[in-house]
Design a protein around this motif. Structure first.
Motif, short mmCIF file in Angstrom:
data_model
loop_
_atom_site.label_atom_id
_atom_site.label_comp_id
_atom_site.label_asym_id
_atom_site.label_seq_id
_atom_site.Cartn_x
_atom_site.Cartn_y
_atom_site.Cartn_z
N PRO A 55 0.84 -1.21 0.00
CA PRO A 55 0.00 0.00 0.00
C PRO A 55 0.87 1.25 0.00
N SER A 56 0.35 2.34 -0.55
CA SER A 56 1.09 3.60 -0.59
C SER A 56 1.24 4.16 0.82
N ILE A 57 2.22 5.02 1.00
CA ILE A 57 2.43 5.63 2.31
C ILE A 57 1.24 6.48 2.71
N GLU A 58 0.59 7.11 1.72
CA GLU A 58 -0.60 7.92 2.01
C GLU A 58 -1.73 7.05 2.55
N LEU A 59 -1.92 5.88 1.94
CA LEU A 59 -2.97 4.98 2.40
C LEU A 59 -2.64 4.47 3.80
N VAL A 64 -3.66 4.41 9.69
CA VAL A 64 -3.14 4.53 11.06
C VAL A 64 -3.85 5.64 11.81
N ASN A 65 -4.04 6.77 11.15
CA ASN A 65 -4.71 7.91 11.80
C ASN A 65 -6.15 7.57 12.18
N GLU A 66 -6.85 6.90 11.26
CA GLU A 66 -8.25 6.56 11.54
C GLU A 66 -8.36 5.54 12.66
N ILE A 67 -7.56 4.48 12.59
CA ILE A 67 -7.63 3.44 13.60
C ILE A 67 -7.19 3.98 14.96
N GLY A 68 -6.27 4.94 14.94
CA GLY A 68 -5.81 5.53 16.19
C GLY A 68 -6.94 6.14 17.00
N VAL A 69 -7.86 6.79 16.32
CA VAL A 69 -9.00 7.41 17.01
C VAL A 69 -9.87 6.35 17.66
N TYR A 70 -10.18 5.28 16.90
CA TYR A 70 -11.06 4.24 17.42
C TYR A 70 -10.37 3.44 18.55
N ALA A 71 -9.09 3.15 18.35
CA ALA A 71 -8.36 2.35 19.35
C ALA A 71 -8.17 3.13 20.64
N LYS A 72 -7.92 4.43 20.53
CA LYS A 72 -7.74 5.26 21.72
C LYS A 72 -9.05 5.31 22.52
N ALA A 73 -10.17 5.47 21.81
CA ALA A 73 -11.46 5.50 22.48
C ALA A 73 -11.77 4.15 23.12
N ALA A 74 -11.42 3.07 22.43
CA ALA A 74 -11.65 1.73 22.98
C ALA A 74 -10.80 1.49 24.22
N ASN A 75 -9.58 1.97 24.19
CA ASN A 75 -8.71 1.85 25.36
C ASN A 75 -9.29 2.56 26.57
N ALA A 76 -9.83 3.76 26.33
CA ALA A 76 -10.42 4.53 27.43
C ALA A 76 -11.62 3.80 28.03
N LYS A 77 -12.31 3.03 27.20
CA LYS A 77 -13.53 2.36 27.67
C LYS A 77 -13.27 0.98 28.23
N TRP A 78 -12.36 0.20 27.59
CA TRP A 78 -12.18 -1.19 28.01
C TRP A 78 -10.77 -1.52 28.50
N GLY A 79 -9.76 -0.74 28.10
CA GLY A 79 -8.45 -0.90 28.71
C GLY A 79 -7.35 -1.54 27.90
N ALA A 80 -7.63 -2.26 26.81
CA ALA A 80 -6.57 -2.90 26.04
C ALA A 80 -5.62 -1.84 25.50
N PRO A 81 -4.30 -2.11 25.48
CA PRO A 81 -3.34 -1.10 25.02
C PRO A 81 -3.63 -0.63 23.60
N THR A 82 -3.68 0.66 23.42
CA THR A 82 -3.99 1.24 22.11
C THR A 82 -2.99 0.79 21.06
N SER A 83 -1.72 0.80 21.42
CA SER A 83 -0.68 0.43 20.45
C SER A 83 -0.86 -1.00 19.97
N ALA A 84 -1.26 -1.90 20.85
CA ALA A 84 -1.47 -3.29 20.46
C ALA A 84 -2.64 -3.43 19.51
N ILE A 85 -3.74 -2.75 19.81
CA ILE A 85 -4.92 -2.80 18.94
C ILE A 85 -4.56 -2.29 17.55
N MET A 86 -3.84 -1.17 17.50
CA MET A 86 -3.46 -0.59 16.21
C MET A 86 -2.51 -1.50 15.45
#
Length: 415
Positions: A55-59, A64-86
């Protein structure tokens, strides 16, 4: 029974047509073929790969940016490390470019075992992962086997409506079940005992994989995910903060003012830094910032009900003359705060050493008769607010939540 190659040719054409329709598949020439798509080049193992080489660097960055938002919110709610989810999402979905990710928004390869189970999508052509033999229609050699897809129960994947739903299912359901839930408790204990985010996240990956999440084992899964976590420095997402401010130009300022309790984020774990600031939100932030207390003066605005969330803050800023109404007895709490109004607000709050005495403005769009002239020039003089490169101040331009945070932080540092 061998199937004719003429039949395979028509299948190939159909598959190409289906793939090209998808907006993500813009480089069909480099598709990783499956056995039923190409009898010579097809591989069962290709089913798990990106539908095009790299995949291109832009893609990648967008994913990464999109998943970061969802993973960070999930971490705040359930606790799994954001970096691992991403990291898991990146590896399992090839930055969202695998067939499973494209057709089912399933970026973690979560299966739904069964014969044509509901709310699932079938990944045809993958290797046999069932406990029982699957009928073979054609065999072109190792990793080139065509199975009877109607008799399979091992290649169905849960279908999600969005990446966000996939992240929430993984974090709020799968990783909390009886098999993997212990790893989250261990992760929390390690963080509390002083482990770094990096080491705790790596160990978390090892433990869920060792418990069965990945059949190749904990060591393999930890090492594999670690590579992308380090490549993208995903550990930064484990820092306490908001899902949508990591890497933002005002991340430090936002983190500071929220740690002081002067502003808050939203229930979904975001701050929405680019969202325009309303007058009610500004009233709350400035009131908290300077610690305004009610004076007892009875001030009412016809468009601010007693049940409105910002009623007390609006009353306080009005009592102290920090913010005023817009006339006709209204405050207009839901309209956006403008740059001129912000300058006047901080001027009214007394954040200056000396009132500007200039008779003319350096800003092209501000003259001495403008209602906020003195406030704008004083804030400029104090280094609290500035204009645009084109020489304008933009008095009617709305202020974003990030910009308000930055100005508050600047004032705090100055004071």
């Amino acid at each position: 029974m061998m199937v004719s190659r003429t039949r395979f040719a028509s299948v190939i054409a159909l598959c190409f047509t289906m793939i090209l329709v998808n907006s993500v598949t813009t480089h069909a020439a480099s598709i990783n073929y499956l056995p039923f798509e190409n009898a010579e080049l097809g591989r069962n193992s290709n089913a798990y790969l990106s539908i095009y080489g790299t995949p291109s660097i832009e893609l990648k960055e967008a994913f990464v940016n999109e998943i970061g938002v969802y993973a960070k919110a999930a971490n705040a709610k359930w606790g799994a490390p954001t970096s691992a989810i991403m990291g898991m999402a990146i590896i399992e979905s090839g930055y969202g470019t695998t067939r499973i990710a494209i057709h089912a928004n399933n970026i973690f390869g979560i299966k739904a075992w069964g014969y044509n189970p509901p709310n699932a999508w079938q990944l045809k052509g993958q290797p046999n992962e069932d406990y029982e033999a699957i009928p073979v229609l054609a065999d072109y050699g190792r990793d080139r086997i065509i199975y009877d897809e109607n008799k399979r129960r091992d290649n169905w994947y849960r279908k999600f409506s969005s990446y966000e739903e996939a992240v929430n299912y993984l974090s709020g359901n799968l990783l909390l079940n009886y098999r993997y839930g212990f790893a989250l408790n261990q992760y929390r204990d390690r963080i509390n005992s002083g482990w770094s985010n990096e080491d705790a996240s790596k160990q978390y990956l090892y433990e869920i994989a060792d418990a069965g999440y990945n059949h190749l084992g904990g060591e393999y899964y930890r090492n594999t995910i670690t590579k992308v976590m380090e490549e993208w420095n995903l550990y930064q997402y484990d820092e306490k903060g908001f899902a949508d401010t990591v890497g933002h130009w005002a991340n430090e300022e936002i983190s500071f003012i929220t740690s002081k309790g002067w502003a808050n984020g939203y229930p979904d774990g975001t701050f929405k830094p680019g969202e325009n600031l309303t007058r009610a939100q500004a009233a709350k932030m400035i009131s908290n910032f300077i610690g305004l207390k009610p004076t007892g003066e009875n001030i009412q605005f016809s468009d601010v009900s007693d049940s409105f969330w910002g009623k007390d803050f609006i009353t306080r800023v009005a009592q102290h003359g920090v913010m005023n109404g817009i006339g006709t007895g209204k405050f207009s709490p839901e309209t956006y705060m403008t740059r001129a109004q912000m300058a006047q607000m901080f001027f009214n709050a007394g954040f200056y050493q000396q009132v500007s005495t200039t008779e003319t403005s350096e800003f092209n769009d501000i003259n001495k008769s403008y209602w906020a002239f003195s406030a704008i020039e004083t804030m400029k003089q104090e280094g609290i607010m500035a204009g645009y490169p084109n020489g304008n101040f933009g008095p009617a331009d709305p202020i974003t939540r990030a910009q308000m945070a930055a100005v508050m932080y600047r004032i705090y540092q100055k004071e």
